[in-house]
Design a protein around this motif. Structure first.
Motif, PDB file in Angstrom:
ATOM      1  N   MET A   1     115.530  26.520 -14.987  1.00 39.76           N
ATOM      2  CA  MET A   1     114.034  26.670 -14.788  1.00 39.76           C
ATOM      3  C   MET A   1     113.236  26.302 -16.253  1.00 39.76           C
ATOM      4  O   MET A   1     112.256  25.742 -16.123  1.00 39.76           O
ATOM      5  CB  MET A   1     113.693  27.954 -13.865  1.00 39.76           C
ATOM      6  N   GLU A   2     113.809  27.254 -17.019  1.00 43.83           N
ATOM      7  CA  GLU A   2     113.153  27.147 -18.359  1.00 43.83           C
ATOM      8  C   GLU A   2     113.370  25.749 -18.945  1.00 43.83           C
ATOM      9  O   GLU A   2     112.176  25.215 -19.623  1.00 43.83           O
ATOM     10  CB  GLU A   2     113.905  27.909 -19.314  1.00 43.83           C
ATOM     11  N   SER A   3     114.301  24.942 -18.864  1.00 36.43           N
ATOM     12  CA  SER A   3     114.463  23.632 -19.140  1.00 36.43           C
ATOM     13  C   SER A   3     113.383  22.636 -18.574  1.00 36.43           C
ATOM     14  O   SER A   3     112.840  21.609 -19.268  1.00 36.43           O
ATOM     15  CB  SER A   3     115.772  23.011 -19.283  1.00 36.43           C
ATOM     16  N   SER A   4     113.197  22.911 -17.222  1.00 36.17           N
ATOM     17  CA  SER A   4     112.367  21.905 -16.626  1.00 36.17           C
ATOM     18  C   SER A   4     111.111  22.109 -17.014  1.00 36.17           C
ATOM     19  O   SER A   4     110.022  21.388 -17.078  1.00 36.17           O
ATOM     20  CB  SER A   4     112.463  22.072 -14.935  1.00 36.17           C
ATOM     21  N   VAL A   5     110.533  23.533 -17.347  1.00 34.40           N
ATOM     22  CA  VAL A   5     109.070  23.813 -17.765  1.00 34.40           C
ATOM     23  C   VAL A   5     108.932  23.189 -19.300  1.00 34.40           C
ATOM     24  O   VAL A   5     108.048  22.694 -19.509  1.00 34.40           O
ATOM     25  CB  VAL A   5     109.098  25.378 -17.954  1.00 34.40           C
ATOM     26  N   GLY A   6     109.992  23.259 -19.914  1.00 35.37           N
ATOM     27  CA  GLY A   6     110.011  22.607 -21.499  1.00 35.37           C
ATOM     28  C   GLY A   6     109.739  21.203 -21.180  1.00 35.37           C
ATOM     29  O   GLY A   6     108.971  20.490 -22.021  1.00 35.37           O
ATOM     30  N   LEU A   7     110.729  20.642 -20.373  1.00 34.66           N
ATOM     31  CA  LEU A   7     110.477  19.085 -19.988  1.00 34.66           C
ATOM     32  C   LEU A   7     109.062  18.414 -19.539  1.00 34.66           C
ATOM     33  O   LEU A   7     108.595  17.886 -20.422  1.00 34.66           O
ATOM     34  CB  LEU A   7     111.649  18.455 -19.234  1.00 34.66           C
ATOM     35  N   ARG A   8     108.599  19.298 -18.654  1.00 37.51           N
ATOM     36  CA  ARG A   8     107.069  19.106 -18.253  1.00 37.51           C
ATOM     37  C   ARG A   8     106.242  19.296 -19.414  1.00 37.51           C
ATOM     38  O   ARG A   8     105.300  18.335 -19.488  1.00 37.51           O
ATOM     39  CB  ARG A   8     106.597  20.124 -17.247  1.00 37.51           C
ATOM     40  N   GLU A   9     106.288  20.391 -20.087  1.00 36.29           N
ATOM     41  CA  GLU A   9     105.259  20.360 -21.500  1.00 36.29           C
ATOM     42  C   GLU A   9     105.318  19.326 -22.364  1.00 36.29           C
ATOM     43  O   GLU A   9     104.536  18.949 -22.894  1.00 36.29           O
ATOM     44  CB  GLU A   9     105.469  21.613 -22.062  1.00 36.29           C
ATOM     45  N   ARG A  10     106.747  18.939 -22.486  1.00 36.82           N
ATOM     46  CA  ARG A  10     106.741  17.810 -23.483  1.00 36.82           C
ATOM     47  C   ARG A  10     106.186  16.471 -22.997  1.00 36.82           C
ATOM     48  O   ARG A  10     105.590  15.760 -23.749  1.00 36.82           O
ATOM     49  CB  ARG A  10     108.302  17.646 -23.825  1.00 36.82           C
ATOM     50  N   LYS A  11     106.266  16.422 -21.667  1.00 40.36           N
ATOM     51  CA  LYS A  11     105.813  15.143 -21.050  1.00 40.36           C
ATOM     52  C   LYS A  11     104.314  15.104 -20.986  1.00 40.36           C
ATOM     53  O   LYS A  11     103.504  13.966 -21.238  1.00 40.36           O
ATOM     54  CB  LYS A  11     106.227  14.944 -19.642  1.00 40.36           C
ATOM     55  N   LYS A  12     103.662  16.362 -20.808  1.00 40.02           N
ATOM     56  CA  LYS A  12     102.155  16.366 -21.097  1.00 40.02           C
ATOM     57  C   LYS A  12     101.804  16.300 -22.187  1.00 40.02           C
ATOM     58  O   LYS A  12     100.664  15.661 -22.517  1.00 40.02           O
ATOM     59  CB  LYS A  12     101.771  17.869 -20.551  1.00 40.02           C
ATOM     60  N   GLU A  13     102.461  16.801 -23.376  1.00 40.84           N
ATOM     61  CA  GLU A  13     102.186  16.549 -24.660  1.00 40.84           C
ATOM     62  C   GLU A  13     102.240  14.996 -25.009  1.00 40.84           C
ATOM     63  O   GLU A  13     101.227  14.432 -25.747  1.00 40.84           O
ATOM     64  CB  GLU A  13     103.024  17.449 -25.582  1.00 40.84           C
TER      65      GLU A  13
END
Length: 196
Positions: A1-13
């Motif tokens: 779950m944490e890695s998907s949140v991190g990936l999503r935030e990196r994509k947004k950035e």
């Protein structure tokens, strides 16, 4: 779950960064008044609706990089040792921040010159600077020492930011080569002197 949140935030950035860079590029090529949100969205490869999910205006998109740098500088001040006095903490945070980033690229100078010519951009930039001043005052409140109340941190934050603005304006106007760190240090030294 944490890695998907991190990936999503990196994509947004990455999307924010792409929109910012597209806005800057189009502004340099065509002039700020001739840049539309639709053109920025097309250049960044996103929809107009996606643009609106990330930025309220082209001013916000253009100033995004500067806002990120401001936030990083405030974080650097907050991360200084708790027992470090306020002005040395501000100076050390600036030195630490400067060492962690590349020398100011011409993008910064372009944004500053644009802001001076476009009232809507200048208004947005001034609002960003006022927010940063407030955040810095909050960050140094505990460092100012007992008995200083709320005034000293506000004055100190304003003096610090004024020093940075003076240094960067001189750096731009004189078209100085290299990083402006020495000039910033000289102006911070001068600001720290007694005016009496």
């Amino acid at each position: 779950m944490e890695s998907s949140v991190g990936l999503r935030e990196r994509k947004k950035e990455a999307t924010r960064r792409a929109v910012h860079e597209a806005t800057l590029r189009l502004t340099v090529e065509h002039g700020f008044d001739h840049v539309t949100v639709e053109a920025v969205a097309d250049t960044a490869g996103i929809s107009r609706r996606t643009f609106s999910n990330y930025f309220a205006s082209k001013e916000d998109a253009l100033l995004y990089g500067e806002e990120q740098q401001m936030a990083a500088l405030v974080r650097a001040v907050r991360e200084r040792p708790a027992d470090e006095p306020a002005w040395p903490a501000l100076r050390a945070a600036m030195a630490q921040f400067s060492a962690g980033v590349e020398p100011p690229e011409r993008e910064w100078a372009v944004r500053t010159r644009l802001a001076l010519r476009h009232p809507s951009l200048l208004a947005r930039q001034l609002a960003n600077h006022a927010a940063m001043e407030r955040d810095l005052a909050e960050a140094v409140t505990l460092r100012a020492g007992p008995g200083h109340g709320a005034v000293r941190p506000q004055v100190m934050a304003a003096a610090f930011l004024s020093s940075l603005r003076i240094a960067m304006r001189m750096w731009i106007e004189e078209d100085l080569a290299g990083a402006p760190g020495v000039l910033i240090g000289e102006i911070l030294d001068e600001m720290a002197r007694d005016f009496n």
